[in-house]
Design a protein around this motif. Structure first.
Motif, PDB file in Angstrom:
ATOM      1  N   ILE A 145     -15.824 -30.857 -59.675  1.00  0.00           N
ATOM      2  CA  ILE A 145     -15.441 -29.476 -59.845  1.00  0.00           C
ATOM      3  C   ILE A 145     -13.975 -29.455 -59.893  1.00  0.00           C
ATOM      4  CG2 ILE A 145     -17.816 -28.659 -58.896  1.00  0.00           C
ATOM      5  CD1 ILE A 145     -16.070 -27.900 -56.243  1.00  0.00           C
ATOM      6  N   LEU A 146     -13.323 -30.725 -59.883  1.00  0.00           N
ATOM      7  CA  LEU A 146     -11.752 -30.579 -59.946  1.00  0.00           C
ATOM      8  C   LEU A 146     -11.211 -29.672 -61.292  1.00  0.00           C
ATOM      9  CD1 LEU A 146      -9.513 -31.495 -58.257  1.00  0.00           C
ATOM     10  CD2 LEU A 146      -9.530 -33.813 -59.486  1.00  0.00           C
ATOM     11  N   ASP A 147     -11.853 -30.084 -62.233  1.00  0.00           N
ATOM     12  CA  ASP A 147     -11.506 -29.204 -63.398  1.00  0.00           C
ATOM     13  C   ASP A 147     -12.233 -27.935 -63.876  1.00  0.00           C
ATOM     14  OD1 ASP A 147      -9.519 -30.471 -65.287  1.00  0.00           O
ATOM     15  OD2 ASP A 147     -10.993 -31.682 -66.398  1.00  0.00           O
ATOM     16  N   SER A 148     -12.821 -27.454 -62.878  1.00  0.00           N
ATOM     17  CA  SER A 148     -13.753 -26.236 -62.970  1.00  0.00           C
ATOM     18  C   SER A 148     -13.073 -24.915 -62.992  1.00  0.00           C
ATOM     19  CB  SER A 148     -14.870 -26.415 -62.308  1.00  0.00           C
ATOM     20  OG  SER A 148     -14.592 -25.893 -60.970  1.00  0.00           O
ATOM     21  N   GLY A 149     -11.970 -25.039 -62.399  1.00  0.00           N
ATOM     22  CA  GLY A 149     -11.367 -23.870 -62.102  1.00  0.00           C
ATOM     23  C   GLY A 149     -11.611 -22.911 -60.499  1.00  0.00           C
ATOM     24  N   ARG A 150     -12.541 -24.078 -59.862  1.00  0.00           N
ATOM     25  CA  ARG A 150     -13.012 -23.747 -58.370  1.00  0.00           C
ATOM     26  C   ARG A 150     -11.664 -23.959 -57.406  1.00  0.00           C
ATOM     27  NH1 ARG A 150     -12.841 -23.371 -53.729  1.00  0.00           N
ATOM     28  NH2 ARG A 150     -14.515 -23.651 -52.459  1.00  0.00           N
ATOM     29  N   TYR A 151     -10.630 -24.803 -57.838  1.00  0.00           N
ATOM     30  CA  TYR A 151      -9.537 -24.842 -57.106  1.00  0.00           C
ATOM     31  C   TYR A 151      -8.531 -24.267 -57.723  1.00  0.00           C
ATOM     32  CZ  TYR A 151     -12.353 -28.573 -54.909  1.00  0.00           C
ATOM     33  OH  TYR A 151     -13.640 -29.374 -54.385  1.00  0.00           O
ATOM     34  N   ARG A 152      -7.819 -23.195 -57.320  1.00  0.00           N
ATOM     35  CA  ARG A 152      -6.930 -22.431 -57.835  1.00  0.00           C
ATOM     36  C   ARG A 152      -5.535 -22.404 -57.497  1.00  0.00           C
ATOM     37  NH1 ARG A 152      -8.352 -16.310 -58.279  1.00  0.00           N
ATOM     38  NH2 ARG A 152      -6.423 -16.276 -59.672  1.00  0.00           N
ATOM     39  N   ASN A 153      -5.526 -22.469 -55.970  1.00  0.00           N
ATOM     40  CA  ASN A 153      -4.215 -22.801 -55.192  1.00  0.00           C
ATOM     41  C   ASN A 153      -4.208 -24.292 -54.665  1.00  0.00           C
ATOM     42  OD1 ASN A 153      -3.881 -19.939 -55.575  1.00  0.00           O
ATOM     43  ND2 ASN A 153      -4.311 -19.432 -53.643  1.00  0.00           N
ATOM     44  N   ILE A 154      -3.395 -24.865 -55.298  1.00  0.00           N
ATOM     45  CA  ILE A 154      -3.210 -26.430 -54.872  1.00  0.00           C
ATOM     46  C   ILE A 154      -1.930 -26.837 -54.172  1.00  0.00           C
ATOM     47  CG2 ILE A 154      -3.381 -28.882 -55.856  1.00  0.00           C
ATOM     48  CD1 ILE A 154      -5.222 -27.708 -57.883  1.00  0.00           C
TER      49      ILE A 154
END
Length: 225
Positions: free
Chosen positions: A66-75
């Motif tokens: 899911i790294l590319d899915s938009g699940r992680y927005r603030n990194i």
């Protein structure tokens, strides 16, 4: 602490060179690199770093689907180096806070800025100001080796736990013996973990540890739906 512009030799010279438009600027050779302002980092070394992080990020995506899915927005990248991790992740779905440890061997925050990225200095032996947001994904490349003789790993991990959202993820990249210690601590913090070999194979001493912070109440892990 303020990152100064590189010195110029004449009044007509543009301090920092001509900037390319974004996103081309993200992978162009920054002026601080091409001008030799950072000792020991050549144009070739910069380009190799870029390619290495593209390879690393592709390997991360094979494990964390899911790294590319938009699940992680603030990194957050806790030890950002030249900013190549953030550049490899580049997507309108996310942004990366690139942290330059104050004890890092080379100060490359200016390079991060020239690439059009956000960055900040920080000492990970101290608390990080997270106002007004927490983070969905934290990347910790060599952080625990860097701070091995400076402060306790437990203190850094507790700070990471504080700034990471429930069900947020952490990617640790470090020496195997360091990650074994980190894994033991974070399992006690009720994080789920998975250790994998370097993408070049098991003989490489560097390993990768993936961790996910769980929701938990009353001493038990609970899943969100």
């Amino acid at each position: 602490m303020v990152t100064p512009y590189p010195e110029t030799t004449s009044a007509d010279e543009n301090a920092g060179g001509e900037w390319k438009p974004f996103p081309e600027r993200l992978n162009a050779v920054p002026f601080r690199i091409s001008s030799g302002s950072i000792p020991g980092i050549s144009v070739e070394a910069y380009q190799e770093d870029n390619q290495s992080w593209k390879k690393h990020v592709n390997a991360y995506k094979r494990i964390n689907k899911i790294l590319d899915s938009g699940r992680y927005r603030n990194i957050m990248d806790m030890n950002a180096g030249l900013g190549s991790f953030a550049a490899a992740l580049e997507s309108p779905k996310l942004w990366v806070m690139n942290v330059m440890p104050t004890i890092a061997e080379k100060d490359t925050l200016g390079v991060i800025f020239e690439r059009g990225l956000i960055g900040i200095y920080h000492d990970w032996c101290e608390a990080f100001s997270t106002y007004p947001r927490t983070y969905d994904l934290i990347h910790a490349n060599g952080v625990f080796s860097l701070y091995e003789d400076r402060c306790d790993a437990e203190d850094i991990l507790l700070e990471m736990d504080r700034i990471l959202r429930p069900e947020g993820a952490v990617i640790f990249r470090d020496k195997a013996d360091v990650l074994i210690k980190v894994k033991r601590i974070v399992q006690g913090m009720r994080w789920n973990t998975k250790m994998v070999d370097h993408e070049d194979g098991p003989l490489v001493p560097e390993k990768i540890l993936f961790a996910v912070k769980q929701y938990w109440v009353a001493g038990q892990n609970v899943s969100s739906h």
